[in-house]
Design an enzyme around this catalytic site. Structure first.
Site, PDB file in Angstrom:
ATOM      1  N   ASP A 130      44.406  48.298  42.425  1.00  0.00           N
ATOM      2  CA  ASP A 130      43.888  48.791  43.698  1.00  0.00           C
ATOM      3  C   ASP A 130      44.774  48.363  44.864  1.00  0.00           C
ATOM      4  OD1 ASP A 130      43.307  46.112  43.645  1.00  0.00           O
ATOM      5  OD2 ASP A 130      41.440  46.334  44.763  1.00  0.00           O
ATOM      6  N   ASP A 174      44.038  43.230  42.996  1.00  0.00           N
ATOM      7  CA  ASP A 174      43.164  42.314  42.254  1.00  0.00           C
ATOM      8  C   ASP A 174      42.316  43.021  41.197  1.00  0.00           C
ATOM      9  OD1 ASP A 174      41.513  43.517  44.103  1.00  0.00           O
ATOM     10  OD2 ASP A 174      40.779  41.647  44.997  1.00  0.00           O
ATOM     11  N   ARG A 175      42.309  44.351  41.210  1.00  0.00           N
ATOM     12  CA  ARG A 175      41.489  45.054  40.210  1.00  0.00           C
ATOM     13  C   ARG A 175      42.353  45.661  39.115  1.00  0.00           C
ATOM     14  NH1 ARG A 175      36.597  48.138  43.207  1.00  0.00           N
ATOM     15  NH2 ARG A 175      36.258  46.600  44.842  1.00  0.00           N
ATOM     16  N   ASP A 225      44.956  45.889  46.993  1.00  0.00           N
ATOM     17  CA  ASP A 225      45.482  44.524  47.103  1.00  0.00           C
ATOM     18  C   ASP A 225      45.812  43.896  45.745  1.00  0.00           C
ATOM     19  OD1 ASP A 225      42.754  44.449  46.532  1.00  0.00           O
ATOM     20  OD2 ASP A 225      42.482  42.500  47.485  1.00  0.00           O
ATOM     21  N   SER A 274      41.501  46.081  50.557  1.00  0.00           N
ATOM     22  CA  SER A 274      41.430  46.377  49.132  1.00  0.00           C
ATOM     23  C   SER A 274      41.419  47.877  48.832  1.00  0.00           C
ATOM     24  CB  SER A 274      40.219  45.676  48.532  1.00  0.00           C
ATOM     25  OG  SER A 274      40.218  45.819  47.137  1.00  0.00           O
ATOM     26  N   HIS A 275      40.344  48.347  48.207  1.00  0.00           N
ATOM     27  CA  HIS A 275      40.283  49.732  47.746  1.00  0.00           C
ATOM     28  C   HIS A 275      39.938  50.716  48.864  1.00  0.00           C
ATOM     29  CE1 HIS A 275      36.365  47.920  47.718  1.00  0.00           C
ATOM     30  NE2 HIS A 275      35.840  49.118  47.885  1.00  0.00           N
ATOM     31  N   LYS A 280      40.525  37.615  41.310  1.00  0.00           N
ATOM     32  CA  LYS A 280      40.691  38.538  40.205  1.00  0.00           C
ATOM     33  C   LYS A 280      42.121  39.060  40.252  1.00  0.00           C
ATOM     34  CE  LYS A 280      38.191  42.237  42.734  1.00  0.00           C
ATOM     35  NZ  LYS A 280      37.572  41.613  43.909  1.00  0.00           N
ATOM     36  N   THR A 299      31.272  41.132  51.423  1.00  0.00           N
ATOM     37  CA  THR A 299      31.517  40.694  50.046  1.00  0.00           C
ATOM     38  C   THR A 299      32.873  40.010  49.908  1.00  0.00           C
ATOM     39  OG1 THR A 299      30.363  42.720  49.391  1.00  0.00           O
ATOM     40  CG2 THR A 299      31.432  41.474  47.640  1.00  0.00           C
ATOM     41  N   ARG A 324      35.853  43.464  57.023  1.00  0.00           N
ATOM     42  CA  ARG A 324      36.454  44.798  56.899  1.00  0.00           C
ATOM     43  C   ARG A 324      35.905  45.717  57.959  1.00  0.00           C
ATOM     44  NH1 ARG A 324      36.918  45.862  50.430  1.00  0.00           N
ATOM     45  NH2 ARG A 324      37.822  43.809  50.130  1.00  0.00           N
ATOM     46  N   GLU A 377      31.932  44.218  37.121  1.00  0.00           N
ATOM     47  CA  GLU A 377      31.894  45.599  36.649  1.00  0.00           C
ATOM     48  C   GLU A 377      32.786  46.514  37.468  1.00  0.00           C
ATOM     49  OE1 GLU A 377      30.597  47.714  39.045  1.00  0.00           O
ATOM     50  OE2 GLU A 377      30.166  45.905  40.202  1.00  0.00           O
TER      51      GLU A 377
HETATM   52  C1  VG1 Z   1      32.910  45.585  45.808  1.00  0.00           C
HETATM   53  C2  VG1 Z   1      32.640  45.335  44.347  1.00  0.00           C
HETATM   54  C3  VG1 Z   1      32.659  43.852  44.051  1.00  0.00           C
HETATM   55  C4  VG1 Z   1      34.004  43.271  44.521  1.00  0.00           C
HETATM   56  C5  VG1 Z   1      34.225  43.612  45.979  1.00  0.00           C
HETATM   57  C6  VG1 Z   1      35.568  43.159  46.459  1.00  0.00           C
HETATM   58  O1  VG1 Z   1      31.916  44.980  46.588  1.00  0.00           O
HETATM   59  O2  VG1 Z   1      31.402  45.878  43.963  1.00  0.00           O
HETATM   60  O3  VG1 Z   1      32.457  43.639  42.684  1.00  0.00           O
HETATM   61  O4  VG1 Z   1      34.006  41.875  44.363  1.00  0.00           O
HETATM   62  O5  VG1 Z   1      34.166  45.024  46.161  1.00  0.00           O
HETATM   63  O6  VG1 Z   1      36.586  43.667  45.654  1.00  0.00           O
HETATM   64  P1  VG1 Z   1      30.671  45.808  47.213  1.00  0.00           P
HETATM   65  O7  VG1 Z   1      29.954  44.820  48.083  1.00  0.00           O
HETATM   66  O8  VG1 Z   1      31.266  46.954  47.943  1.00  0.00           O
HETATM   67  O9  VG1 Z   1      29.869  46.250  46.036  1.00  0.00           O
HETATM   68  V1  VG1 Z   1      38.022  44.065  46.340  1.00  0.00           V
HETATM   69  O10 VG1 Z   1      39.066  44.661  45.151  1.00  0.00           O
HETATM   70  O11 VG1 Z   1      37.589  45.131  47.454  1.00  0.00           O
HETATM   71  O12 VG1 Z   1      38.535  42.614  46.998  1.00  0.00           O
HETATM   72 CO    CO Z   2      40.880  44.597  45.668  1.00  0.00          CO
END
Ligand code: VG1
Ligand code: CO
Length: 545
Positions: A279, A283-284, A281, A115-116, A378, A17, A21, A366
């Protein structure tokens, strides 16, 4: 000395996504990182080569960030880049990296973040390429990168020593200059142009209180500089504000499980006016008013309805885009404003074309991602600043803004249930079982609810006509209620099943319900259709948002 070193393809480098990772152990082993970085350079190299171009590099401060940056710098020099801009201490939040790429007219950037996802030696690492517009590479680019990983035979690097990332200044690596820059400066300047900082200073001077949880991740330095130093919020406003390689042992995921401390504070008598978190990085954003959690889908809708109160959006917004699983709350605002609302697959890369074409001003997901055309990612701190700007002008609490919003537009009750680290085969089987039912569901009724759409979401990009299939299984009912099933593309162990459930409530007398209770029937139905408990062996979700 520039060297060409032999290597061989390594399996499993398909970006998900949001980039590639994996566990740190996988990233740090053998040629894993060099193979991926060389594949990126090979896939994106323009006709005229990479000679003289600028690359931006930075990360979220997690374990392995510093080593990875040194590798990227050596490889960038060996591949002919003219200049690297790197954040001091290896730090650049994802939105700040996007800002720096755009501001300095860079060719692109490599953002090192998972990220998270949890960090540390046993945690996760990640890397993604963003192009000259500052946004995550489109699918055709990530597909090309993946193709390169499958046929790589050599990578280019140098034998130069590590450079000092701790000191702002310029160093030469072979023919390339490396500029260690202040990670906050360009981003802060951009925020000053977007928002009414004078009004925000007056807001804090009048006694307004904020609790911002940086979760020991990348937003600490940004939040200290902006909320406390620029806007005059009280010292201590920023919590967990020092980036740590293992995020202090926590998941830097601003949800109601991992940001529990903030949530509990906001529900207590000591609650400040606004609670927010970001979070790994940056962006959230998580937005919690005193006594009221704002669902991210609602936050997008409320910001869209009020954006004109901030200087950058005073002329109004041209359109909104939301990911498919995001609730329809934003659609109602778009309709009232007379602007289009686009529905894209999950992941910020799908917003890039719409933003570049000037079709939309605000975008959101979301999963607590909200942003605008100011960068191509974001942006957590931006979302908090926009909320602050709205509250400063309206002189109302978050709860008042939310209740007035629902009274006007109706309320989209919404929840996401995550089942993390589920057996991959069981998760696949569950998705297949739901997919198999879809053809018979369309036009039928479930629990007396007529089904109007039952499909595997597919997106036709209105700008470049590319098609992205298999973006989530959705069952949409005649009254707009929905159940959506998706497998995560960011997890690194087993599979993560996400179930998204939504119901619209127009009756203002019923806007104060508990979300899980308001959705109880649909939650039970979602389990019956997919056999979630039986197939995953889980009685309850790992995370409920
Ligand atoms: C998750 C979220 C998605 C977001 C992605 C990256 O993806 O649901 O909305 O864009 O993380 O965000 P997934 O495929 O795990 O549902 V971040 O803050 O990790 O760059
Ligand atoms: Co992020």
């Amino acid at each position: 000395m520039i060297q060409t070193l032999p290597t061989a393809p390594i399996a499993g480098m398909k970006p998900g996504t949001s980039g590639l990772r994996k566990k740190v152990t996988e990233f740090a082993a053998g040629n894993y990182l060099p193979n991926f970085v060389q594949s990126v350079f090979d896939a994106v190299r323009p006709q005229g080569g990479l000679g003289g171009l600028t690359l931006v590099v930075g990360g979220d401060g997690r374990y392995y960030n510093l080593q990875a940056i040194q590798t990227v710098i050596r490889m960038a020099a060996a591949n002919g880049f003219g200049r690297v801009l790197v954040g001091q201490g290896g730090i650049l939040s994802t939105p700040a990296a996007s800002c720096v790429i755009r501001q300095h007219h860079a060719f692109g950037g490599l953002i090192l973040s998972a990220s998270h996802n949890p960090g540390g030696p046993d945690g996760d690492f990640g890397i993604k390429f963003n192009g000259a517009n500052g946004g995550p590479a489109a699918e055709k680019v990530t597909d090309a990168i993946y193709a390169c990983t499958l046929k790589i035979t050599a990578y280019r690097s140098t034998d130069t020593p590590d450079i000092d990332l701790g000191r702002i200044g310029t160093t030469q690596v072979e023919g390339m200059s490396v500029h260690v820059i202040d990670p906050v400066a360009d981003y802060l300047a951009l925020m000053r142009r977007l928002f009414d900082f004078d009004a925000l200073q007056r807001l804090f001077a009048s006694g307004f209180t904020l609790a911002f949880d940086a979760m020991h991740a990348v937003t600490g330095p940004y939040a200290h500089a902006i909320f406390e130093r620029e806007l005059g919020a009280a010292p201590g406003t920023v919590r967990h504000g020092t980036p740590l390689p293992d995020f202090g042992g926590h998941h830097p995921d601003p949800n109601l499980v991992h940001a529990r401390e903030l949530y509990d504070l906001m529900m207590s008598p000591q609650a400040p006016d606004l609670g927010a978190a970001s979070d790994g990085d940056g962006d959230r954003n998580l937005i919690i008013g005193r006594g009221l959690f704002v669902a991210p889908s609602d936050s997008l809708a409320m910001l869209a309805a009020n954006a004109h109160l901030a200087p950058a959006y005073a002329k109004g917004i041209v359109g909104i885009a939301r990911s498919m699983p995001t609730s329809g709350a934003a659609d109602r605002v778009a309709q009232a404003l007379g602007v289009p609302c686009y529905e894209t697959p999950t992941g910020w890369k799908f917003f890039g074309n719409l933003l570049d074409a000037g079709k939309v001003t605000l975008c959101g997901e979301e999963s607590a991602g909200t942003g605008s055309d100011h960068v191509r990612e974001k942006d957590g701190i931006w979302a908090v600043l926009l909320w602050l700007n709205v509250l400063a002008v309206r002189r109302q609490s978050v709860a008042q803004v939310a209740h007035e919003h629902w009274a006007r537009y109706g309320r989209n009750y919404y929840t996401r249930h995550d089942y993390e680290d589920v057996d991959s085969a069981a998760a696949q089987a569950l998705m297949q079982a739901v997919a198999a039912q879809l053809p018979t569901l369309a036009g039928a009724t479930l629990d007396g609810r007529p089904v109007v759409i039952a499909d595997d979401f597919s997106y036709l990009d209105p700008i470049d006509a590319s098609v992205s299939k298999h973006q989530g299984l959705r069952i949409v009912f005649a009254d707009g209620s929905r159940i959506v099933y998706r497998l995560s593309g960011t997890g690194t162990s087993g599979a993560t099943l996400r179930v998204y459930i939504e119901r619209f409530e127009g009756d203002a007398a019923r806007h104060g319900l508990d979300t899980q209770e308001a959705l109880a029937d649909l939650i039970a139905l979602a389990d019956r259709v997919a056999g979630i408990r039986q197939r995953t062996g889980r009685e309850v979700p790992s995370v409920i948002t």
